[in-house]
Design a protein around this motif. Structure first.
Motif, mmCIF file in Angstrom:
data_model
loop_
_atom_site.group_PDB
_atom_site.id
_atom_site.type_symbol
_atom_site.label_atom_id
_atom_site.label_comp_id
_atom_site.label_asym_id
_atom_site.label_seq_id
_atom_site.Cartn_x
_atom_site.Cartn_y
_atom_site.Cartn_z
ATOM 1 N N VAL A 42 -0.861 4.368 -0.922
ATOM 2 C CA VAL A 42 -1.065 5.601 -0.161
ATOM 3 C C VAL A 42 0.313 6.141 0.189
ATOM 4 O O VAL A 42 1.155 5.416 0.740
ATOM 5 N N VAL A 43 0.544 7.417 -0.138
ATOM 6 C CA VAL A 43 1.864 8.026 0.043
ATOM 7 C C VAL A 43 1.776 9.168 1.039
ATOM 8 O O VAL A 43 0.847 9.977 0.991
ATOM 9 N N THR A 95 17.038 9.318 -4.411
ATOM 10 C CA THR A 95 15.723 8.775 -4.057
ATOM 11 C C THR A 95 15.794 7.271 -3.805
ATOM 12 O O THR A 95 14.793 6.574 -3.917
ATOM 13 N N ARG A 96 16.967 6.757 -3.468
ATOM 14 C CA ARG A 96 17.109 5.312 -3.249
ATOM 15 C C ARG A 96 16.323 4.833 -2.042
ATOM 16 O O ARG A 96 15.832 3.704 -2.037
ATOM 17 N N TYR A 97 16.218 5.665 -1.028
ATOM 18 C CA TYR A 97 15.555 5.261 0.204
ATOM 19 C C TYR A 97 14.402 6.227 0.493
ATOM 20 O O TYR A 97 14.641 7.402 0.803
ATOM 21 N N PRO A 98 13.159 5.763 0.384
ATOM 22 C CA PRO A 98 12.008 6.661 0.608
ATOM 23 C C PRO A 98 12.050 7.356 1.969
ATOM 24 O O PRO A 98 11.571 8.482 2.102
ATOM 25 N N GLY A 99 12.627 6.707 2.972
ATOM 26 C CA GLY A 99 12.665 7.308 4.299
ATOM 27 C C GLY A 99 13.574 8.511 4.405
ATOM 28 O O GLY A 99 13.463 9.295 5.361
ATOM 29 N N GLU A 139 6.857 7.749 2.887
ATOM 30 C CA GLU A 139 6.362 6.431 3.299
ATOM 31 C C GLU A 139 5.292 5.990 2.315
ATOM 32 O O GLU A 139 4.428 6.783 1.928
ATOM 33 N N ILE A 140 5.340 4.720 1.896
ATOM 34 C CA ILE A 140 4.339 4.161 0.985
ATOM 35 C C ILE A 140 3.707 2.946 1.647
ATOM 36 O O ILE A 140 4.407 2.066 2.145
ATOM 37 N N SER A 141 2.408 2.897 1.628
ATOM 38 C CA SER A 141 1.701 1.681 2.018
ATOM 39 C C SER A 141 0.837 1.254 0.838
ATOM 40 O O SER A 141 0.421 2.078 0.024
ATOM 41 N N GLU A 169 -3.054 -7.811 2.148
ATOM 42 C CA GLU A 169 -3.103 -6.920 3.302
ATOM 43 C C GLU A 169 -2.411 -5.608 2.975
ATOM 44 O O GLU A 169 -1.518 -5.561 2.135
ATOM 45 N N ARG A 170 -2.839 -4.539 3.687
ATOM 46 C CA ARG A 170 -2.149 -3.255 3.533
ATOM 47 C C ARG A 170 -0.921 -3.267 4.426
ATOM 48 O O ARG A 170 -1.006 -3.499 5.632
ATOM 49 N N ARG A 171 0.225 -2.987 3.821
ATOM 50 C CA ARG A 171 1.485 -2.991 4.547
ATOM 51 C C ARG A 171 2.343 -1.795 4.128
ATOM 52 O O ARG A 171 2.160 -1.226 3.034
ATOM 53 N N ASP A 172 3.269 -1.418 4.996
ATOM 54 C CA ASP A 172 4.268 -0.407 4.664
ATOM 55 C C ASP A 172 5.305 -1.072 3.766
ATOM 56 O O ASP A 172 5.972 -2.028 4.161
#
Length: 245
Positions: free
Chosen positions: A55-56, A80-84, A107-109, A133-136
């Protein structure tokens, strides 16, 4: 014949039509196209990593001057090295100087494997040691979702319960420990000779270590083939006896 009042009404309508200039339809806002490009980049990253059900979420941040473009803008990634904190640029086709930079927070989970219990370093990992589990995972590019990539491996360091399993943590398990008794198996065709030995070094599958042969006392080099089992690589293999001519 038109009355004076009717004539004035028609004239006013014609004047409005003449004064109205056609307004070009604007294309999709550049912000939206940048967000779309960022979302696609993160989904592609998730697919490459093999993450389950990613999920993005993305948002274009920072103050910018209005960027109006009559045609869809060309969007390219800059960093694009850091998604944040990703950076993109939008270029309006055919417009000189029609370029603007954008900062995107992403953010990607996803459903990834985490440790179900504390794991010591070096111990083989079993399926019961893992849970999904769903995680970030925005800052964990080597997170793993498939148990087949983890089970049978061991961790380089001790892990606490609930840690995300990462590829960089994993190493093949130690199959032979220093000082342990090993089975030396030499094969040649149908002939197989087995003897006991003492491992002088620890090792993993396919690694070469030194072993002291319990029968001869000689130190030989062997290849690890299974847990506690090795095969000599320096000694000639025994040959099957041949019948005389």
């Amino acid at each position: 014949m038109l009355s004076l009042s009717s004539f004035k009404f028609v004239a006013a309508g014609l004047l409005c039509l003449l004064m109205a200039s056609p307004r070009p339809l604007l294309a999709e806002p550049a912000d939206a196209r940048v967000a779309q490009a960022a979302r696609k980049f993160l989904l592609d990253q998730a697919a490459h990593a093999g993450w389950r059900n990613p999920v993005v979420e993305v948002s274009v941040v920072g103050e910018r001057t209005p960027f109006a473009c009559p045609r869809p803008a060309n969007v390219e990634p800059l960093d694009t090295r850091y998604p944040g904190r990703m950076r993109f640029t939008a270029q309006c086709p055919g417009v000189e100087g029609g370029r603007q930079g954008f900062v995107v927070r992403g953010e990607i989970s996803a459903e990834v494997l985490v440790t179900a219990t504390a794991l010591p370093a070096g111990r083989g990992i079993a399926a019961a040691d893992l849970t999904l589990e769903r995680r970030d995972v925005s800052g964990v590019p080597d997170a793993l979702s498939e148990a087949a990539e983890v089970v049978g491996q061991s961790s380089r360091r001790s892990l606490r319960a609930g840690q995300i399993m990462q590829r960089q943590m994993l190493v093949a398990p130690v199959l032979v420990r220093r000082g342990a008794t090993v089975h030396i198996v030499a094969r040649s065709g149908p002939v197989e000779v087995t003897s006991a030995g003492e491992a002088l070094e620890a090792g993993r599958a396919e690694e070469i270590i030194r072993v002291r042969n319990g029968a001869t006392g000689k130190v030989i080099r062997v290849r690890i083939t299974a847990s506690g089992t090795v095969e000599p690589i320096d000694l000639p293999m025994p040959m099957a006896p041949q019948s005389p001519d």
